[in-house]
Design a protein around this motif. Structure first.
Motif, PDB file in Angstrom:
ATOM      1  N   VAL A  91       0.882  -1.164   0.000  1.00  7.44           N
ATOM      2  CA  VAL A  91       0.000   0.000   0.000  1.00  7.44           C
ATOM      3  C   VAL A  91       0.923   1.217   0.000  1.00  7.44           C
ATOM      4  N   ALA A  92       1.014   1.907  -1.113  1.00 15.44           N
ATOM      5  CA  ALA A  92       1.929   3.042  -1.255  1.00 15.44           C
ATOM      6  C   ALA A  92       1.131   4.262  -1.673  1.00 15.44           C
ATOM      7  N   GLU A  93       1.264   5.311  -0.895  1.00 19.13           N
ATOM      8  CA  GLU A  93       0.523   6.528  -1.184  1.00 19.13           C
ATOM      9  C   GLU A  93       1.465   7.733  -1.198  1.00 19.13           C
ATOM     10  N   MET A  94       1.035   8.741  -1.862  1.00 14.57           N
ATOM     11  CA  MET A  94       1.794   9.971  -1.910  1.00 14.57           C
ATOM     12  C   MET A  94       0.854  11.145  -1.699  1.00 14.57           C
ATOM     13  N   SER A  95       1.256  12.018  -0.803  1.00 17.88           N
ATOM     14  CA  SER A  95       0.548  13.281  -0.627  1.00 17.88           C
ATOM     15  C   SER A  95       1.535  14.380  -0.981  1.00 17.88           C
ATOM     16  N   ALA A  96       1.126  15.327  -1.773  1.00 19.96           N
ATOM     17  CA  ALA A  96       2.078  16.339  -2.239  1.00 19.96           C
ATOM     18  C   ALA A  96       1.412  17.698  -2.337  1.00 19.96           C
ATOM     19  N   ARG A  97       2.239  18.704  -2.138  1.00 15.19           N
ATOM     20  CA  ARG A  97       1.848  20.076  -2.458  1.00 15.19           C
ATOM     21  C   ARG A  97       2.970  20.642  -3.298  1.00 15.19           C
ATOM     22  N   ALA A  98       2.641  21.008  -4.506  1.00 13.21           N
ATOM     23  CA  ALA A  98       3.647  21.524  -5.432  1.00 13.21           C
ATOM     24  C   ALA A  98       3.262  22.931  -5.853  1.00 13.21           C
ATOM     25  N   GLY A  99       4.265  23.700  -6.213  1.00 17.95           N
ATOM     26  CA  GLY A  99       3.973  25.074  -6.606  1.00 17.95           C
ATOM     27  C   GLY A  99       5.074  25.659  -7.467  1.00 17.95           C
ATOM     28  N   LEU A 100       4.844  26.868  -7.907  1.00 17.27           N
ATOM     29  CA  LEU A 100       5.791  27.584  -8.749  1.00 17.27           C
ATOM     30  C   LEU A 100       5.738  29.066  -8.395  1.00 17.27           C
ATOM     31  N   LYS A 101       6.929  29.637  -8.173  1.00 16.16           N
ATOM     32  CA  LYS A 101       7.053  31.081  -8.020  1.00 16.16           C
ATOM     33  C   LYS A 101       7.846  31.598  -9.207  1.00 16.16           C
TER      34      LYS A 101
END
Length: 574
Positions: A382-392
């Motif tokens: 059971v492999a999960e990924m939570s991410a917050r990505a962005g660009l400035k």
């Protein structure tokens, strides 16, 4: 640089990674220094780390630091070897130990000399130094509509918006170029660049002159990786419910594992109404071992270009900075089929257990006692990924922009064999699984197209590498008649006591030794296009300090939480 400035720089990096203000000033730096939230404990020059060193619970060595800074080190050596084409202004790589984790950061500042890209573009490229390329508005607009293009935009309205940005960006760049052309008459500029260079530049079209100015700008490349100390299952829905043995607890208790104490089994001397006894010579059940693990890290990279549109002044600074915070959660469940073969001639009894790791289905997971909401379709991984990505960014016409996007995903849908879809047969002792090929989930753009501005685009793809092997698989076996406990491996026969024509055994405490490693990474594809000049950056970074690496020789995983960890069997001796 003074120690005071170094400390301010370190705290600025901490603030970026921990989501604090990117525009940190001296007062804020002092506040952060005394804050229990962020505290820099030690700082190292990465080039001075010659052997293994433990920082924030992570073991660093020169090779792992080289891996993280591979592109920086290559560029430094290339610039030093091409001093007739490029100027190295500064370069440093640091490791910061925080009370909350670890930061590895690098910074490189350099510039290319006039004419270097025009004449020696291939030579620079081979050395790892990329020049920007000349673009025209028509081809830039066409690439936004071309499937397969890195800056393709499928949404029609967003594409119109991006095209407008390109058109206005081109106008602004060409307006700035007129300053560059006028400055070629300035005696100071002629003295700085040289008469021959000025003569060559005067012959260029506005578009070619813009490319030349942009390619000779001062350039800064910064990369930062932040690795928190704590394990975390934040935002990970499946993994958070497993409640298995965490890697931290397993490694902590490896040397002092306790044997489960079972109640003494008593067989009555007389049985008035004998209970039904399994007269079969074999008995089979499913046990489940495993653990749950979570970790987070943050990554960001920034490209800054300071353009002197008047050659010695009129400076404009542009930058793009993608970043991502990743949370990886892993639940590994290793189902084991235990088969007990019983033999007796009436006076002597023996039992031979056979233990076989299996790719179990949902029904077999339920047989272990696992709750339905934890079965997850019988996935071993059971492999999960939570991410917050962005660009400035700060770019011509569009100015300063900042965006971010949250994301979560079941990673097992995209894993290569033998872990595809999270279903696999765990390795038997001495028979490791084939190593899985490294995979980047290129169908996953963590920014989800939200960073498509026409003049800039950014795509971030998560990656994963895995391998798994086993050294041993044992259970505890209790002879309930003799009250003796044995450690048994698959195929190992044990004599049993007989009382009232019966033998009884309890199988419990599975111990599955596994050597497991998973390494997370990210691939970035970032570009800018001013409809006059364009440049793209594409690379991948693996985070070796985040490899979930069990100790040499593997680690022993016990029974998975919330499952049946012992079973008792009774056999008729004749």
């Amino acid at each position: 640089m003074t120690s005071k400035l170094l400390k301010q720089a370190a705290l600025a990096s901490v603030s970026l990674c921990l989501g604090l203000s990117s525009g940190i000033n001296q007062a804020q730096a002092s506040a952060h220094q005394t804050s229990p939230e962020v505290n820099v404990l030690r700082k190292f020059n990465a080039n001075q780390i010659k052997g293994k060193i433990n920082i924030s619970g992570y073991e660093l060595n020169p090779n792992s630091i080289k891996l993280l800074n591979r592109s920086l080190r290559r560029k430094i050596q290339s610039i030093k070897g091409l001093n007739n084409l490029a100027t190295l202004k500064s370069a440093n790589s640091e490791v910061l130990e925080l009370n909350k984790g670890l930061i590895i950061q690098s910074k490189l500042s350099y510039s290319l000399k006039p004419g270097a890209c025009a004449t020696y573009k291939s030579k620079l490229s081979r050395a790892g130094i990329q020049c920007g390329s000349k673009e025209d508005l028509k081809s830039s607009i066409a690439s936004l509509s071309r499937r397969g293009s890195p800056n393709y935009i499928s949404n029609t309205n967003k594409r119109r918006f991006a095209i407008k940005n390109l058109e206005n960006s081109q106008l602004e760049i060409l307006k700035e170029t007129k300053k560059a052309r006028a400055a070629l008459e300035d005696p100071e500029v002629i003295s700085t660049l040289g008469a021959a260079t000025v003569k060559r530049l005067k012959k260029m079209s506005d578009e070619d002159l813009a490319v030349e100015v942009l390619n000779t700008a001062d350039q800064v490349i910064e990369e930062t990786v932040f690795i928190p100390k704590a394990e975390s299952f934040k935002n990970l829905r499946k993994v958070g419910t497993l409640q298995g043995n965490s890697l931290r607890n397993i490694t902590k208790n490896l040397s002092k594992q306790k044997i489960t104490k079972l109640p003494k089994y008593k067989i009555p001397k007389k049985i008035a109404n004998p209970a039904p006894v399994d007269r079969s010579s074999t008995k089979e059940d499913i046990f489940l071992t495993g653990f749950t693990f979570g970790k987070q890290y943050e990554w960001r990279k920034k490209w800054t270009k300071s353009v002197k549109w008047c050659w010695t002044g009129c400076k404009r600074t542009y930058y793009v900075e993608p970043y991502a915070t990743f949370g990886y959660g892993l639940g590994l469940r290793f189902p084991v089929k235990a088969n007990l073969s019983f033999n007796s001639d009436g006076t002597r009894a023996k039992v031979t257990p056979t233990f076989t790791p299996i790719n179990a289905n949902s029904r077999q997971y339920r047989q272990t006692g696992m709750r339905q909401n934890q079965v997850f379709n019988g996935q071993e991984l059971v492999a999960e990924m939570s991410a917050r990505a962005g660009l400035k960014m700060k770019l011509p016409f569009v100015g300063r922009k900042s965006m971010s996007r949250g994301y979560d995903r079941d990673l097992t849908d995209n894993l290569p064999a033998p872990f595809r879809n999270g279903h696999f047969t765990p390795p038997s002792p001495g028979r490791p699984l084939p190593a899985a090929a490294p995979v980047f989930l290129r169908d996953i753009d963590l920014l989800g197209g939200a960073a498509d501005y026409g003049v800039a685009y950014a795509k971030l793809h998560p990656g994963i590498k895995m391998d798994l092997n086993s050294n041993s698989l044992q259970f505890k076996l209790k002879d309930n008649v003799r009250n003796r406990i044995y450690a048994v491996s698959s195929g190992q026969t044990r004599d049993l006591g007989i009382q009232n024509n019966r033998s009884s055994v309890t199988l419990f405490n599975p111990k599955y030794n596994l050597g497991f490693r998973i390494t997370p990474g990210v691939q970035y594809n970032v570009g800018v296009d001013f409809a006059v000049w364009g440049k793209s950056w594409r690379d991948e970074i693996w985070i070796p300090q985040l490899s979930i690496t069990l100790p040499p020789g593997g680690a022993d995983f016990s029974c998975h939480a919330n499952t049946q960890c012992s079973r008792t069997y009774s056999f008729q001796a004749s």
